[in-house]
Write a protein that holds these residues in place. Structure first.
Motif, PDB file in Angstrom:
ATOM      1  N   HIS A 165       3.776   5.926   3.781  1.00  0.00           N
ATOM      2  CA  HIS A 165       3.962   7.082   2.907  1.00  0.00           C
ATOM      3  C   HIS A 165       5.421   7.498   2.912  1.00  0.00           C
ATOM      4  O   HIS A 165       5.959   7.875   3.946  1.00  0.00           O
ATOM      5  N   GLU A 199      -2.651   3.123   8.640  1.00  0.00           N
ATOM      6  CA  GLU A 199      -2.917   3.774   7.362  1.00  0.00           C
ATOM      7  C   GLU A 199      -1.838   3.390   6.355  1.00  0.00           C
ATOM      8  O   GLU A 199      -0.884   2.694   6.691  1.00  0.00           O
ATOM      9  N   GLU A 200      -1.976   3.861   5.116  1.00  0.00           N
ATOM     10  CA  GLU A 200      -1.007   3.514   4.093  1.00  0.00           C
ATOM     11  C   GLU A 200       0.376   4.094   4.433  1.00  0.00           C
ATOM     12  O   GLU A 200       0.482   5.248   4.839  1.00  0.00           O
ATOM     13  N   ASP A 216       0.809  -1.216   0.000  1.00  0.00           N
ATOM     14  CA  ASP A 216       0.000   0.000   0.000  1.00  0.00           C
ATOM     15  C   ASP A 216       0.848   1.275   0.000  1.00  0.00           C
ATOM     16  O   ASP A 216       0.312   2.385   0.117  1.00  0.00           O
TER      17      ASP A 216
END
Length: 398
Positions: free
Chosen positions: A74, A71-72, A31
């Motif tokens: 990054h 969460e993804e 992701d």
């Protein structure tokens, strides 16, 4: 992923459908979002790197909430963090970090040194800090992507490397003392040379029971920022006494525990007349160092002398020095790798430690052996095949 139902399961320990306690299955390198810097920085002079002062173009950030999980990941341009003024990391030290290195080998490949050991230690520290669990292998993959993006920052040198600093913060925006409902995991990179300004020269130590680094039942076996922040005052007092580092003592019998921010080893002839390499045991006071473990594994495979984990006291050391049974003493850690000890100030007396004067030069040999694995990609019969997480090195890319 459950291939039969298509449902994502929680951690193997939990073995439930995704829950808000673990939520580690959401940390996935697949992701990953990559945002490249549009203003790359000039590379520093590799011959004059000051430890931890220069940083690469990018960083990795991953946020977590108790309601939404991970969460993804990054990767984005290196920048300042934005934190709530009441975040738990600032007020209650709900924070931890790791220290790893990437090396460029003779074939121009970039390699990580035993990254899963760092992930295992980080997971243990996270559990102790009440921070969420994470998928260790997936985090390694994210870190490898970050290094790949900033691969030109990995020094082409046997004496320099790329230092990797994963950091984990509780970001709960509340002044309540509790398990955080929000967290941030981020990774930054820094090209580094020697940790000490004196290079590989022997260090001097101040040994005094006035200050204690860690205690049983505490967090000395976890890599938490509070352990280091609380040591700075003693470090400057050591400098006032003309020493470079603190030799941390514990208990009424002045047990030797660590050297500054390093694990400690004593190479000596023990009380039974045996040649022995000793280091304090992992009893909750000692940080389980990756370099420490590697040194124990290597020397045990050599089979040339006794290798053991045992309690050592200043009385043991003083007696051995008086009887000329000490061969060498050195610290070990990711930052310095191996650092010989030359002098200890204890109870007003300077104890001079034999250091590369005669006899086996173990610290130098270990430094060369570890460097051969890290930088020169030497295949050891004592290691697993390269390219596996369980081996001494993991290939990142060419």
């Amino acid at each position: 992923m459950d291939t039969l139902t298509g449902l994502r399961l929680c951690s193997p320990i939990c073995n439930k459908l995704l829950c808000t306690v673990c939520s580690d299955s959401f940390l996935s390198a697949a992701d990953l979002i990559i945002e490249r810097s549009q203003t790359p920085k000039a590379r520093p002079d590799q011959t004059n790197l000051v430890f931890g002062t220069v940083f690469t173009d990018h960083m990795l950030t991953i946020e977590w909430t108790s309601t939404g999980g991970w969460e993804e990941p990054h990767i984005k341009p290196f920048d300042n963090l934005s934190l709530h003024p009441a975040c738990s990391a600032m007020h209650y030290a709900v924070q931890l970090f790791e220290g790893m290195k990437a090396y460029r080998d003779a074939d121009d490949k970039v390699r990580l040194f035993r990254p899963m050991l760092n992930m295992n230690r980080m997971a243990k520290s996270a559990q102790r800090a009440c921070l969420p669990a994470f998928d260790k292998a997936e985090l390694v993959e994210c870190i490898k992507k970050l290094i790949q993006l900033d691969q030109e920052w990995v020094p082409k040198s046997n004496s320099a490397s790329l230092y990797i600093r994963p950091t984990f913060l509780g970001t709960e925006p509340s002044l309540g003392v509790k398990k955080p409902s929000r967290a941030l995991l981020y990774v930054i990179l820094s090209p580094v040379g020697s940790y000490f300004s004196t290079g590989a020269k022997p260090v001097s130590l101040w040994a005094d029971s006035k200050y204690v680094r860690a205690w049983k039942g505490g967090t000395g076996d976890c890599k938490m920022g509070g352990n280091y922040g609380a040591s700075i005052y003693a470090q400057y007092e050591a400098v006032d006494y003309g020493c470079q580092q603190v030799l941390w003592l514990y208990g009424d019998d002045h047990q030797i525990t660590e050297v500054g921010t390093m694990n400690v080893f004593l190479f000596w002839t023990n009380e039974e007349g045996e040649e022995e390499l000793s280091t304090p045991p992992l009893d909750g006071v000692i940080l389980p160092g990756i370099t420490r473990q590697s040194i124990l594994e290597l020397t045990r495979k050599w089979g040339e002398f006794k290798v053991c984990e045992r309690h050592l006291t200043m009385a043991d050391l003083c007696c051995a020095l008086k009887e000329r049974r000490v061969k060498e003493m050195f610290g070990s850690g990711t930052a310095c790798v191996v650092s010989p000890v030359g002098r200890i100030l204890y109870q007003g007396e300077n104890l001079h430690i034999p250091c590369q004067e005669d006899g086996p030069q173990l610290a130098s040999r270990l430094m060369k052996e570890l460097t051969d694995i890290q930088v020169r990609s030497l295949t050891h019969r004592h290691t697993h095949p390269r390219g596996t997480h369980s081996g001494f090195t993991t290939s990142v890319f060419r």
